[in-house]
Write a protein that holds these residues in place. Structure first.
Motif, PDB file in Angstrom:
ATOM      1  N   GLY A  76       0.832  -1.201   0.000  1.00 54.36           N
ATOM      2  CA  GLY A  76       0.000   0.000   0.000  1.00 54.36           C
ATOM      3  C   GLY A  76       0.861   1.243   0.000  1.00 54.36           C
ATOM      4  N   CYS A  77       0.206   2.397   0.057  1.00 55.62           N
ATOM      5  CA  CYS A  77       0.947   3.649   0.042  1.00 55.62           C
ATOM      6  C   CYS A  77       0.175   4.726   0.782  1.00 55.62           C
ATOM      7  CB  CYS A  77       1.256   4.094  -1.389  1.00 55.62           C
ATOM      8  SG  CYS A  77      -0.196   4.517  -2.373  1.00 55.62           S
ATOM      9  N   LEU A 134       8.376   3.461   2.998  1.00 48.43           N
ATOM     10  CA  LEU A 134       8.035   4.084   4.272  1.00 48.43           C
ATOM     11  C   LEU A 134       8.134   3.099   5.431  1.00 48.43           C
ATOM     12  CD1 LEU A 134       6.805   6.284   6.126  1.00 48.43           C
ATOM     13  CD2 LEU A 134       4.546   5.563   5.291  1.00 48.43           C
ATOM     14  N   ALA A 135       7.441   1.975   5.337  1.00 53.05           N
ATOM     15  CA  ALA A 135       7.361   1.071   6.489  1.00 53.05           C
ATOM     16  C   ALA A 135       7.194  -0.370   6.046  1.00 53.05           C
ATOM     17  CB  ALA A 135       6.192   1.465   7.388  1.00 53.05           C
ATOM     18  N   VAL A 136       7.777  -1.248   6.841  1.00 53.47           N
ATOM     19  CA  VAL A 136       7.553  -2.687   6.715  1.00 53.47           C
ATOM     20  C   VAL A 136       7.083  -3.173   8.083  1.00 53.47           C
ATOM     21  CG1 VAL A 136       8.562  -4.948   6.258  1.00 53.47           C
ATOM     22  CG2 VAL A 136       9.320  -2.955   4.938  1.00 53.47           C
ATOM     23  N   VAL A 137       5.871  -3.720   8.108  1.00 51.76           N
ATOM     24  CA  VAL A 137       5.272  -4.174   9.366  1.00 51.76           C
ATOM     25  C   VAL A 137       5.047  -5.679   9.269  1.00 51.76           C
ATOM     26  CG1 VAL A 137       3.366  -3.914  10.980  1.00 51.76           C
ATOM     27  CG2 VAL A 137       4.135  -1.946   9.635  1.00 51.76           C
ATOM     28  N   HIS A 138       5.690  -6.430  10.163  1.00 49.76           N
ATOM     29  CA  HIS A 138       5.521  -7.875  10.222  1.00 49.76           C
ATOM     30  C   HIS A 138       4.337  -8.170  11.130  1.00 49.76           C
ATOM     31  CE1 HIS A 138       9.501  -8.314   8.339  1.00 49.76           C
ATOM     32  NE2 HIS A 138       9.842  -7.295   9.106  1.00 49.76           N
ATOM     33  N   VAL A 139       3.228  -8.584  10.548  1.00 49.30           N
ATOM     34  CA  VAL A 139       2.006  -8.869  11.313  1.00 49.30           C
ATOM     35  C   VAL A 139       1.992 -10.374  11.561  1.00 49.30           C
ATOM     36  CG1 VAL A 139      -0.488  -8.511  11.433  1.00 49.30           C
ATOM     37  CG2 VAL A 139       0.929  -6.938  10.108  1.00 49.30           C
ATOM     38  N   ALA A 142      -1.139 -12.714  11.977  1.00 49.02           N
ATOM     39  CA  ALA A 142      -1.938 -12.905  10.773  1.00 49.02           C
ATOM     40  C   ALA A 142      -1.130 -13.530   9.637  1.00 49.02           C
ATOM     41  CB  ALA A 142      -2.517 -11.578  10.303  1.00 49.02           C
ATOM     42  N   ASP A 143       0.148 -13.836   9.885  1.00 45.71           N
ATOM     43  CA  ASP A 143       1.027 -14.398   8.856  1.00 45.71           C
ATOM     44  C   ASP A 143       1.069 -13.494   7.626  1.00 45.71           C
ATOM     45  OD1 ASP A 143       1.592 -16.667  10.432  1.00 45.71           O
ATOM     46  OD2 ASP A 143      -0.214 -17.676   9.725  1.00 45.71           O
ATOM     47  N   GLN A 144       1.291 -12.202   7.877  1.00 43.50           N
ATOM     48  CA  GLN A 144       1.355 -11.221   6.796  1.00 43.50           C
ATOM     49  C   GLN A 144       2.541 -10.287   7.002  1.00 43.50           C
ATOM     50  OE1 GLN A 144      -2.383  -9.144   6.862  1.00 43.50           O
ATOM     51  NE2 GLN A 144      -3.567 -10.888   6.103  1.00 43.50           N
ATOM     52  N   VAL A 145       2.994  -9.706   5.889  1.00 44.37           N
ATOM     53  CA  VAL A 145       3.972  -8.623   5.912  1.00 44.37           C
ATOM     54  C   VAL A 145       3.362  -7.455   5.157  1.00 44.37           C
ATOM     55  CG1 VAL A 145       6.289  -7.865   5.299  1.00 44.37           C
ATOM     56  CG2 VAL A 145       5.907 -10.243   5.966  1.00 44.37           C
ATOM     57  N   HIS A 146       3.269  -6.295   5.816  1.00 40.31           N
ATOM     58  CA  HIS A 146       2.687  -5.106   5.204  1.00 40.31           C
ATOM     59  C   HIS A 146       3.799  -4.155   4.785  1.00 40.31           C
ATOM     60  CE1 HIS A 146      -1.378  -5.662   7.529  1.00 40.31           C
ATOM     61  NE2 HIS A 146      -0.961  -6.767   6.931  1.00 40.31           N
ATOM     62  N   VAL A 147       3.827  -3.804   3.508  1.00 45.89           N
ATOM     63  CA  VAL A 147       4.860  -2.929   2.941  1.00 45.89           C
ATOM     64  C   VAL A 147       4.176  -1.659   2.442  1.00 45.89           C
ATOM     65  CG1 VAL A 147       6.665  -2.671   1.210  1.00 45.89           C
ATOM     66  CG2 VAL A 147       6.275  -4.905   2.286  1.00 45.89           C
ATOM     67  N   MET A 148       4.559  -0.502   3.007  1.00 45.79           N
ATOM     68  CA  MET A 148       3.937   0.772   2.655  1.00 45.79           C
ATOM     69  C   MET A 148       4.969   1.738   2.081  1.00 45.79           C
ATOM     70  SD  MET A 148       2.324  -0.608   5.416  1.00 45.79           S
ATOM     71  CE  MET A 148       0.814  -0.621   6.375  1.00 45.79           C
ATOM     72  N   PHE A 149       4.551   2.463   1.050  1.00 43.84           N
ATOM     73  CA  PHE A 149       5.395   3.450   0.394  1.00 43.84           C
ATOM     74  C   PHE A 149       4.817   4.855   0.591  1.00 43.84           C
ATOM     75  CE2 PHE A 149       5.991  -0.501  -1.915  1.00 43.84           C
ATOM     76  CZ  PHE A 149       7.364  -0.557  -2.096  1.00 43.84           C
ATOM     77  N   ARG A 150       5.671   5.848   0.456  1.00 45.81           N
ATOM     78  CA  ARG A 150       5.195   7.212   0.265  1.00 45.81           C
ATOM     79  C   ARG A 150       4.724   7.350  -1.187  1.00 45.81           C
ATOM     80  NH1 ARG A 150       9.809   7.142   3.267  1.00 45.81           N
ATOM     81  NH2 ARG A 150       9.654   8.100   5.342  1.00 45.81           N
ATOM     82  N   ALA A 151       3.791   8.263  -1.417  1.00 43.02           N
ATOM     83  CA  ALA A 151       3.291   8.451  -2.784  1.00 43.02           C
ATOM     84  C   ALA A 151       2.774   9.868  -2.959  1.00 43.02           C
ATOM     85  CB  ALA A 151       2.185   7.437  -3.102  1.00 43.02           C
ATOM     86  N   ASP A 186      -1.923   2.662  11.164  1.00 38.19           N
ATOM     87  CA  ASP A 186      -1.667   3.692  12.170  1.00 38.19           C
ATOM     88  C   ASP A 186      -0.170   3.935  12.316  1.00 38.19           C
ATOM     89  OD1 ASP A 186      -1.079   4.538  15.099  1.00 38.19           O
ATOM     90  OD2 ASP A 186      -3.221   4.933  14.894  1.00 38.19           O
ATOM     91  N   PHE A 187       0.588   2.855  12.379  1.00 37.12           N
ATOM     92  CA  PHE A 187       2.047   2.951  12.494  1.00 37.12           C
ATOM     93  C   PHE A 187       2.633   3.711  11.309  1.00 37.12           C
ATOM     94  CE2 PHE A 187       6.215   1.201  11.351  1.00 37.12           C
ATOM     95  CZ  PHE A 187       6.929   1.412  12.528  1.00 37.12           C
ATOM     96  N   ALA A 188       2.230   3.332  10.092  1.00 31.76           N
ATOM     97  CA  ALA A 188       2.787   3.960   8.893  1.00 31.76           C
ATOM     98  C   ALA A 188       2.419   5.447   8.822  1.00 31.76           C
ATOM     99  CB  ALA A 188       2.290   3.237   7.645  1.00 31.76           C
ATOM    100  N   LEU A 189       1.190   5.785   9.144  1.00 31.00           N
ATOM    101  CA  LEU A 189       0.776   7.184   9.089  1.00 31.00           C
ATOM    102  C   LEU A 189       1.544   8.046  10.089  1.00 31.00           C
ATOM    103  CD1 LEU A 189      -3.095   6.836   8.696  1.00 31.00           C
ATOM    104  CD2 LEU A 189      -1.510   7.825   7.023  1.00 31.00           C
ATOM    105  N   ARG A 190       1.701   7.547  11.303  1.00 32.23           N
ATOM    106  CA  ARG A 190       2.413   8.328  12.322  1.00 32.23           C
ATOM    107  C   ARG A 190       3.881   8.506  11.950  1.00 32.23           C
ATOM    108  NH1 ARG A 190      -0.898   9.224  16.679  1.00 32.23           N
ATOM    109  NH2 ARG A 190      -2.742   7.878  16.808  1.00 32.23           N
ATOM    110  N   ARG A 191       4.506   7.468  11.406  1.00 32.61           N
ATOM    111  CA  ARG A 191       5.894   7.607  10.972  1.00 32.61           C
ATOM    112  C   ARG A 191       5.987   8.572   9.793  1.00 32.61           C
ATOM    113  NH1 ARG A 191       5.367   4.841  14.701  1.00 32.61           N
ATOM    114  NH2 ARG A 191       5.431   6.945  15.560  1.00 32.61           N
TER     115      ARG A 191
END
Length: 217
Positions: A76-77, A134-139, A142-151, A186-191
Motif C-alpha cells: 500500500g501507500c 516508508l514502512a515494513v510491518v511484520h504482522v 496474521a502471517d502477513q507482511v505489510h509494505v507501505m510506500f510514500r506516494a 496507524d504505524f505507517a501514518l504516524r511515521r
C-alpha cells in the motif's frame, strides 16, 4: 474524533533505517483454519515435520505432497496531495466502516510498487506516483507482511469504489485516528508525519504479534 462521520474530507539523499515499535492495543485475529485435504489429490493431510525439515507442515497422507504455508504480502501507500493524505473508508470486512490507506494483497507478476499503485486505483480511483519505502510491518499473528510506500497524488481526482464507502483528503489534525482500521496503517501514518516534520524519508520496521503479551516484538 471517534465518529468518522463528523469528518469532512477536503476534495480538491539515502534514507536512514529507523527501528520503531507500535504499542496500541488491537484485538486478536482468529487463527486460520487448518488444512484438511490435499489440493493435489484430494486426500487427507496430516500436520507433521517432513524429513530434513525443522517445522511442522501439512503433508498429504496419500501422495506425500508437502503444503508450505508462507506469509502473505500486503502492499500500500500513503498518497499526499498539497499536504493532505488520501484515506478510504472500508466497504468490506474486515473492519467495515473504518479508515485506511489504499492497500491490499500483492498479485503475482507485479512489483511491490506496482501493487501499491494498482491498489490505489482499485480502492480510490486514484492515479498515484509511488515514492520511497516508508514502512515494513511484520504482522505475525496474521502471517502477513505489510509494505507501505510514500506516494504523490498529482491531481485531486479520486472516488469511492466497491471496496471503499468514501474517499477523501485529510490533514494530519483531521484524520479520524480512533477509527483507523489497522495498527499497521496507524504505524505507517504516524511515521509518515514524523518524518515529514523532520524533512527526512526514513525506513521504519516493526513487528506486531498479538499472540504474545503486549502485542509487540
Amino acid at each position: 474524533m471517534g465518529d468518522s462521520r463528523n469528518f469532512q474530507p477536503t476534495r480538491a539523499s539515502v534514507p536512514k533505517l529507523a527501528l520503531s515499535r507500535s504499542t496500541i492495543p488491537y484485538p486478536l485475529s482468529p487463527s486460520p483454519f487448518p488444512m484438511k485435504f490435499c489440493s493435489a489429490c484430494g486426500n487427507t493431510v496430516s500436520l507433521r515435520t517432513p524429513e530434513g525439515d525443522h517445522l511442522a507442515r501439512h503433508v498429504c497422507d496419500a501422495c506425500g505432497v508437502v503444503h508450505y504455508q508462507n506469509p502473505k504480502l500486503i502492499v500500500g501507500c500513503v498518497p499526499e496531495h498539497e499536504g493532505r493524505i488520501l484515506l478510504c473508508r472500508r466497504a468490506i470486512e474486515p473492519r467495515l466502516g473504518f479508515w485506511t490507506i489504499p492497500a491490499g494483497f500483492m498479485e503475482n507478476g507485479e512489483t511491490t510498487q506496482e501493487g501499491a499503485r494498482r491498489e490505489s486505483f482499485e480502492e480510490a480511483q486514484a492515479e498515484v506516483e509511488i515514492g520511497s519505502l516508508l514502512a515494513v510491518v511484520h504482522v505475525l499473528h496474521a502471517d502477513q507482511v505489510h509494505v507501505m510506500f510514500r506516494a504523490k497524488l498529482p491531481q485531486p481526482r479520486f472516488g469511492p469504489s466497491p471496496e471503499s464507502l468514501e474517499v477523501g483528503l485529510y490533514g494530519e489534525d483531521e484524520i479520524p485516528w480512533q477509527d483507523i482500521a489497522f495498527r499497521s496503517v496507524d504505524f505507517a501514518l504516524r511515521r509518515y508525519f514524523d518524518d515529514r516534520r523532520r524533512g527526512v524519508e526514513n525506513h521504519h520496521l516493526t513487528a506486531l504479534d498479538y499472540r504474545r503479551s503486549g502485542g509487540v516484538r
